[in-house]
Design a protein around this motif. Structure first.
Motif, PDB file in Angstrom:
ATOM      1  N   SER A  75       0.826  -1.193   0.000  1.00 28.51           N
ATOM      2  CA  SER A  75       0.000   0.000   0.000  1.00 28.51           C
ATOM      3  C   SER A  75       0.873   1.262   0.000  1.00 28.51           C
ATOM      4  N   ALA A  76       0.306   2.353   0.510  1.00 26.74           N
ATOM      5  CA  ALA A  76       0.964   3.653   0.458  1.00 26.74           C
ATOM      6  C   ALA A  76       2.253   3.691   1.275  1.00 26.74           C
ATOM      7  N   ARG A  77       3.167   4.549   0.868  1.00 31.08           N
ATOM      8  CA  ARG A  77       4.403   4.859   1.588  1.00 31.08           C
ATOM      9  C   ARG A  77       5.286   3.636   1.829  1.00 31.08           C
ATOM     10  N   CYS A  78       5.293   2.750   0.892  1.00 28.93           N
ATOM     11  CA  CYS A  78       6.206   1.607   0.976  1.00 28.93           C
ATOM     12  C   CYS A  78       7.641   2.133   0.954  1.00 28.93           C
ATOM     13  N   GLY A  79       8.443   1.732   1.935  1.00 28.34           N
ATOM     14  CA  GLY A  79       9.828   2.185   1.986  1.00 28.34           C
ATOM     15  C   GLY A  79       9.986   3.627   2.423  1.00 28.34           C
ATOM     16  N   ILE A  80       9.021   4.179   3.163  1.00 30.13           N
ATOM     17  CA  ILE A  80       9.128   5.560   3.611  1.00 30.13           C
ATOM     18  C   ILE A  80      10.376   5.751   4.475  1.00 30.13           C
ATOM     19  N   VAL A 128      11.807  -5.315  -2.106  1.00 27.00           N
ATOM     20  CA  VAL A 128      11.432  -5.834  -3.422  1.00 27.00           C
ATOM     21  C   VAL A 128       9.968  -6.241  -3.376  1.00 27.00           C
ATOM     22  N   VAL A 129       9.159  -5.676  -4.274  1.00 23.86           N
ATOM     23  CA  VAL A 129       7.721  -5.938  -4.325  1.00 23.86           C
ATOM     24  C   VAL A 129       7.392  -6.597  -5.666  1.00 23.86           C
ATOM     25  N   ARG A 130       6.838  -7.795  -5.596  1.00 26.10           N
ATOM     26  CA  ARG A 130       6.492  -8.497  -6.842  1.00 26.10           C
ATOM     27  C   ARG A 130       5.324  -7.810  -7.549  1.00 26.10           C
ATOM     28  N   GLY A 131       4.397  -7.250  -6.784  1.00 28.13           N
ATOM     29  CA  GLY A 131       3.227  -6.598  -7.349  1.00 28.13           C
ATOM     30  C   GLY A 131       3.416  -5.100  -7.493  1.00 28.13           C
ATOM     31  N   SER A 132       2.365  -4.354  -7.163  1.00 26.96           N
ATOM     32  CA  SER A 132       2.368  -2.896  -7.302  1.00 26.96           C
ATOM     33  C   SER A 132       2.378  -2.231  -5.928  1.00 26.96           C
ATOM     34  N   ILE A 133       2.672  -0.929  -5.903  1.00 25.63           N
ATOM     35  CA  ILE A 133       2.669  -0.169  -4.656  1.00 25.63           C
ATOM     36  C   ILE A 133       1.751   1.041  -4.791  1.00 25.63           C
ATOM     37  N   GLY A 134       1.339   1.584  -3.642  1.00 23.69           N
ATOM     38  CA  GLY A 134       0.485   2.764  -3.632  1.00 23.69           C
ATOM     39  C   GLY A 134       1.271   4.053  -3.753  1.00 23.69           C
ATOM     40  N   HIS A 135       0.647   5.151  -3.304  1.00 22.80           N
ATOM     41  CA  HIS A 135       1.259   6.457  -3.486  1.00 22.80           C
ATOM     42  C   HIS A 135       2.405   6.695  -2.498  1.00 22.80           C
ATOM     43  N   MET A 136       3.260   7.610  -2.866  1.00 26.31           N
ATOM     44  CA  MET A 136       4.394   8.076  -2.055  1.00 26.31           C
ATOM     45  C   MET A 136       5.357   6.964  -1.671  1.00 26.31           C
ATOM     46  N   GLY A 137       5.610   6.048  -2.574  1.00 22.11           N
ATOM     47  CA  GLY A 137       6.629   5.032  -2.350  1.00 22.11           C
ATOM     48  C   GLY A 137       7.984   5.673  -2.160  1.00 22.11           C
ATOM     49  N   ALA A 138       8.738   5.199  -1.154  1.00 25.61           N
ATOM     50  CA  ALA A 138      10.093   5.685  -0.855  1.00 25.61           C
ATOM     51  C   ALA A 138      10.113   7.181  -0.538  1.00 25.61           C
ATOM     52  N   PHE A 139       9.029   7.714   0.000  1.00 23.51           N
ATOM     53  CA  PHE A 139       9.008   9.116   0.423  1.00 23.51           C
ATOM     54  C   PHE A 139      10.178   9.388   1.378  1.00 23.51           C
ATOM     55  N   MET A 140      10.978  10.368   1.070  1.00 26.98           N
ATOM     56  CA  MET A 140      12.157  10.745   1.853  1.00 26.98           C
ATOM     57  C   MET A 140      13.159   9.590   1.980  1.00 26.98           C
ATOM     58  N   GLY A 141      13.186   8.698   1.008  1.00 32.68           N
ATOM     59  CA  GLY A 141      14.148   7.601   1.024  1.00 32.68           C
ATOM     60  C   GLY A 141      15.578   8.135   0.966  1.00 32.68           C
ATOM     61  N   GLN A 142      16.420   7.685   1.882  1.00 30.16           N
ATOM     62  CA  GLN A 142      17.774   8.221   1.986  1.00 30.16           C
ATOM     63  C   GLN A 142      18.832   7.291   1.392  1.00 30.16           C
ATOM     64  N   LYS A 143      18.641   5.993   1.536  1.00 32.40           N
ATOM     65  CA  LYS A 143      19.646   5.032   1.092  1.00 32.40           C
ATOM     66  C   LYS A 143      18.981   3.673   0.955  1.00 32.40           C
TER      67      LYS A 143
END
Length: 234
Positions: free
Chosen positions: A122-127, A135-150
């Motif tokens: 869902s939303a904010r995967c990897g926030i 690693v996601v085999r399917g799809s992700i919601g909004h704001m994936g990796a928001f503020m992802g640093q590394k």
């Protein structure tokens, strides 16, 4: 309260319809030699197998609630079902594998290790990702990796709006469509080093996909320092 029993398949067996989550976690924090652990009937309970710091192999048969395997170090935790908010939150090392789908904030702030989701997230995967690989085999919601640093976020399906918003140095790989990019996130060249890295991540996740079908996204580095020209973007 039922006593955890040894079985041929696992060193410890817990049935969460009889045993409490607190007893399960206390036993896994006790300093006993690590081994295989089987957890039955989780029934959506929260905070299962959190804070592990030994090379346990934990198999959970069923759906789990919030923060399963949070703060994981060294252990491999597999969920044979779906999971709620914050699976593998602040993971330091080891691996967490979800055979189903994940709710919001999967892998939030994770600093190391590997999170694999074989369904959708869902939303904010990897926030605020800080070094782990997701690693996601399917799809992700909004704001994936928001503020992802590394670290890396790999999406074999589609990504929702605002992918990579306010991104720092995390690398994002998406095979499907992207609904929209967040502030300071841009598509970048996919070089041989990136294809090699992606191939390794897909192999580690046991997902058969061709790296050639993915696109890479990263930070444009325009928001690292405040400038008045960008005031409307912050």
């Amino acid at each position: 309260m039922a006593t955890p029993q040894a079985t041929p398949a696992a060193a410890l067996h817990f049935d969460l319809r009889a045993d409490s989550v607190r007893e399960l976690n206390r036993r896994l924090h006790s300093g006993e030699p690590a081994g295989r652990v089987h957890v039955a009937n989780p029934d959506g309970r929260h905070s299962i197998a959190v804070g592990l710091d030994a090379p346990y192999e934990v198999e959970i048969d069923g759906h789990v609630g919030y923060y399963c395997a949070g703060m994981n170090q060294q252990a491999t935790v597999r969920v044979h079902g779906n999971c709620g908010v914050g699976v593998a939150e602040n993971m330091m090392s080891g691996a967490v594998i979800v055979d189903g789908s994940a709710s919001q904030a999967a892998g939030a702030t994770a600093r190391g290790g590997l999170l694999v989701i074989h369904g959708d997230a869902s939303a904010r995967c990897g926030i605020s990702l800080k070094g782990a690989d997701v690693v996601v085999r399917g799809s992700i919601g909004h704001m994936g990796a928001f503020m992802g640093q590394k670290g890396c976020l790999v999406v074999c399906g589609d990504a929702g709006e605002a992918l990579g918003d306010s991104l720092y140095e995390a690398r994002l790989f998406v095979r499907g469509s992207v609904a929209g990019l967040g502030a300071d996130c841009v598509e970048k060249e996919m070089r041989d080093e990136h294809r090699m890295q992606l191939r390794g991540l897909l192999a580690a996740a046991e997902i058969d996909a061709d790296p050639a079908g993915f696109r890479r996204y990263g930070s444009a580095r325009a928001l690292y320092n405040f400038t008045i020209d960008n005031v409307g973007v912050y």
